[in-house]
Design an enzyme around this catalytic site. Sequence first.
Site, PDB file in Angstrom:
ATOM      1  CB  CYS A 191       9.553  17.322  -0.072  1.00  0.00           C
ATOM      2  SG  CYS A 191      10.217  18.676  -1.082  1.00  0.00           S
ATOM      3  CD  GLN A 211      10.737  17.243   7.254  1.00  0.00           C
ATOM      4  OE1 GLN A 211      11.112  17.965   6.348  1.00  0.00           O
ATOM      5  NE2 GLN A 211       9.455  17.066   7.552  1.00  0.00           N
ATOM      6  CD  GLU A 221      14.474  23.522   1.685  1.00  0.00           C
ATOM      7  OE1 GLU A 221      15.582  23.726   1.180  1.00  0.00           O
ATOM      8  OE2 GLU A 221      14.330  23.031   2.824  1.00  0.00           O
TER       9      GLU A 221
END
Length: 308
Positions: free
Chosen positions: A98, A68, A9
């Site tokens: 995450c 994703q 990210e």
Amino acid sequence: MKIVLAPMEGVVDHLMRDMLTKVGGFDLCITEFVRVVEQLLPPRTFHRLCPELHHGAKTPSGVPVRVQLLGQHPQWLAENAVRAVELGSPGIDLNFGCPAKTVNKSKGGAVLLKEPETLYQIIKAVRDAVPAEQAVSAKIRLGFDDKSLALENADAITQAGASLLTIHARTKVDGYKPPAYWPWIKKIKQTTDIPIIANGEIWSAQDAALCQEQSGCDDIMLGRGALALPNLANTIKHGHQGMTWEEVKALLVSYSGYEIYSDKGRYYPNRIKQWFNYLKRQYPEAEEMFISLRTLKDPQAIVELLSS
């Protein structure tokens, strides 16, 4: 052996995917996550995070890019998965790894590793919605607070019909602190018949070989290691020597051209400094250059320094 470029990210966007797949060695890329709440997202949201969808869902060097998704609502994830595939994504990847607090607070990412039944429901909904020939992959960590649900989570993902599972060999609480617990991947692998990709703490060809031995996996995913050594995939797959600092600098100058003239150009100084934080791990020269680089804010001055 297949090598996948990890979703990171705010780091591995389409420009970075282009640069690293041009260097070579990667077989698949996964996008930064598309956050799904309670709506069907418009095509522009997918195109923003995955511009490659305009070009057959491949990087300019021909490496496939899979979208994703991250979220907690099975039906909304399923509907958005269908849209992503209709836009050209070769399958769907689901993010259960995450560790970001903001993501976990809104019940996304690694926090779902506390709920094997939710993992099952999400993957089953997406698997049922997406055409059978399209892969539905999932990315997990070994757990949230601990590894107590690792085998149960993997079983839920398997029973739900996932095509593939990537395991980052640390818990959420471990974050990115060494070591990665690769032998745990082997424990999981022995309980499921779906293909598994090993991920976590692979910085060199030697690390990759040890990871493969301890995890029992042929296929691996590279994240931070590929930023620290841009041709890491080729050193693992083809036995290449690591790039020299001069070669890395040339790559950085090339990347600068992409970044400055992209729609994200205003972020360029921060992005290049962010990359240097990884390069410092492999190159003493990067540490030295960073001393001068960290005070610069003008893109042209940064490029001149990189070209020196």
